[in-house]
Design a protein around this motif. Structure first.
Motif: not given
Ligand SMILES: [Zn+2]
Length: 432
Positions: A177-179, A95-108, A309-317
């Protein structure tokens, strides 16, 4: 009864891609030019796989067939093909998509995720993967997907669903992801031994067939340290004991050494990712019979496509610190003879590319046969389904794939599977 080979041809042009014919009570015979016995590693020439409905009745040579007397048989000619059991994946997120990561996921929304799962289930099946373990989905969308596939509403692999992944507050399996004022909490979050036991029971109640929990931080979650242990030993032990009481296996997401070692001690059945597993950890999995499910392909996808794909910079590191070490530890585990499963984390990269990891496993120390075994007989044992899937034997499900060239010479052949049968029904055929 040689006539069988000439008469009663199934018309494969009538197979609409992804939609099976009714396999319910007919007999089908597949002529496999080369059939891979995944256990012995032998290629058996000219075998005839006799299938009743969804089950393999027997595998015969032409001589054995002499006294078979049957009418109304569908015959499938794979005499120019290499025939194998359907592949399996121990770690997917349909149920996850490779082009929907990080904050993009909150829209799903959760219903949207379920629809995504319908498409991805079909892609997975058409890639030759006939059974998958879905280790984490919003709500119980993977349970619903499993049921829709079982009912024949949509095409897809057999699914072993985990429902919600269990994790600590603020951990890899939470949503961070949210405060505070807009806070969200993932459905599987629980803290303390009794709370996690309750979560296991709840997952079971709503249809989970395997339990997944997060035992360390992860790459794609915000604010978690990839190697750091999550859950105390008592909590892990409570999850494992409760799941085993209820007849379910347990998969732990774990990258770091302490988390891995603690989870092995708690009795998990498979360690997912296993990126920084120590030599002591490898000895422990061997002593305990724990499977390692190491996703050695996905790193290349994350680092090449992740940002778009929206992956956070923190995650790429984080991924930059994990990928290479994980592959070296994979090599060490293979050399040491640890039990290896085939888990890819599809959903982080596109579904349908599940087969790509096979070539990575070969590059990092396995023979093509060993890699194929992880995705067939090894996973079948890890799933507790070795009497039903994983090899082409009498009494097992007729989950069968075929390719044109020898996958033992080049395992990447399995990245483009030409023929897919699941439960006796043909879903894909390039064979005419
Ligand atoms: Zn995963």
């Amino acid at each position: 009864m040689r006539k069988i080979a000439l008469a009663g041809f199934i018309s494969l042009s009538s197979v609409t891609a992804g939609y099976a014919q009714d396999a319910s009570d007919k007999t089908t015979i597949i002529h496999a030019g080369q059939m891979l016995d995944v256990e012995s590693g032998k290629l058996l020439q000219d075998r005839f796989i006799i299938i009743d409905g969804d089950t393999i009745r027997n595998v015969l040579t032409l001589n054995d067939m002499e006294d078979m007397e049957e009418e109304d048989i569908d015959f499938i000619d794979l005499s120019n093909m290499y025939v194998l059991p359907g592949l399996t994946d121990a770690h997917v997120h349909l149920t996850s998509d490779a082009n929907v990561h990080g904050y993009k996921r909150l829209t799903r929304s959760t219903p949207r995720a379920a629809i995504t799962g319908v498409r991805n289930a079909k892609r997975t099946l058409m890639a030759g993967f006939t059974t998958v373990r879905n280790v984490g989905a919003p709500g119980f969308t993977d349970v619903d997907l499993m049921e829709a596939i079982e009912d024949g509403d949509v095409p897809g692999p057999t699914i072993i669903p985990a429902g919600r992944s269990i994790g600590i507050t603020g951990g890899h399996c939470d949503n961070n992801l949210l405060p505070f004022e807009n806070r969200r909490k993932a459905g599987g979050v629980a803290d303390g031994p009794w709370a996690v036991r309750a979560k296991v029971r709840e997952n079971k109640k709503f249809g989970a067939k395997v339990i997944k929990f997060c035992g360390t931080g992860g790459v794609l979650s915000k604010g978690t340290k990839v190697g750091a242990q999550q859950f105390a030993f008592e909590e892990m032990k409570a999850i494992v004991d409760e799941a085993h009481l209820l007849g379910m296996k347990v998969a732990v997401h774990a990258h770091g050494q302490e988390g891995i070692n603690t989870a092995i001690e708690a009795g998990v059945d498979s360690v997912e990712h296993s990126s920084f597993i120590s030599d002591a950890g490898i000895r422990a999995v061997k002593a305990n019979g724990t499977y390692l499910s190491m996703d050695v392909y996905v790193s290349d996808y994350i680092l090449s496509e992740g940002e778009a794909a929206g992956i956070l910079e923190e995650s790429l590191a984080k991924e930059r610190t994990v990928g290479k070490i994980q592959r070296e530890r994979f090599q060490a585990a293979v050399k040491a003879g640890a039990k290896m499963a085939y888990g890819t984390d599809a959903g982080v990269y596109p579904h349908g590319d599940n087969g790509r990891q096979l070539a990575y496993m070969v590059k990092w120390g396995m023979s093509p046969l060993q890699a194929i075994q992880t995705a067939t007989i090894n996973n079948a044992k890890l799933f507790g389904l070795e009497s039903q899937i994983g090899s082409l034997k009498s009494g097992k499900m007729a989950d069968i794939i075929a390719v044109e060239n020898n996958p033992l010479s080049d395992v990447s052949e399995l990245e483009h599977v030409d023929f897919v049968m699941k439960g006796g029904a043909v879903f894909k055929s390039k064979v005419e």
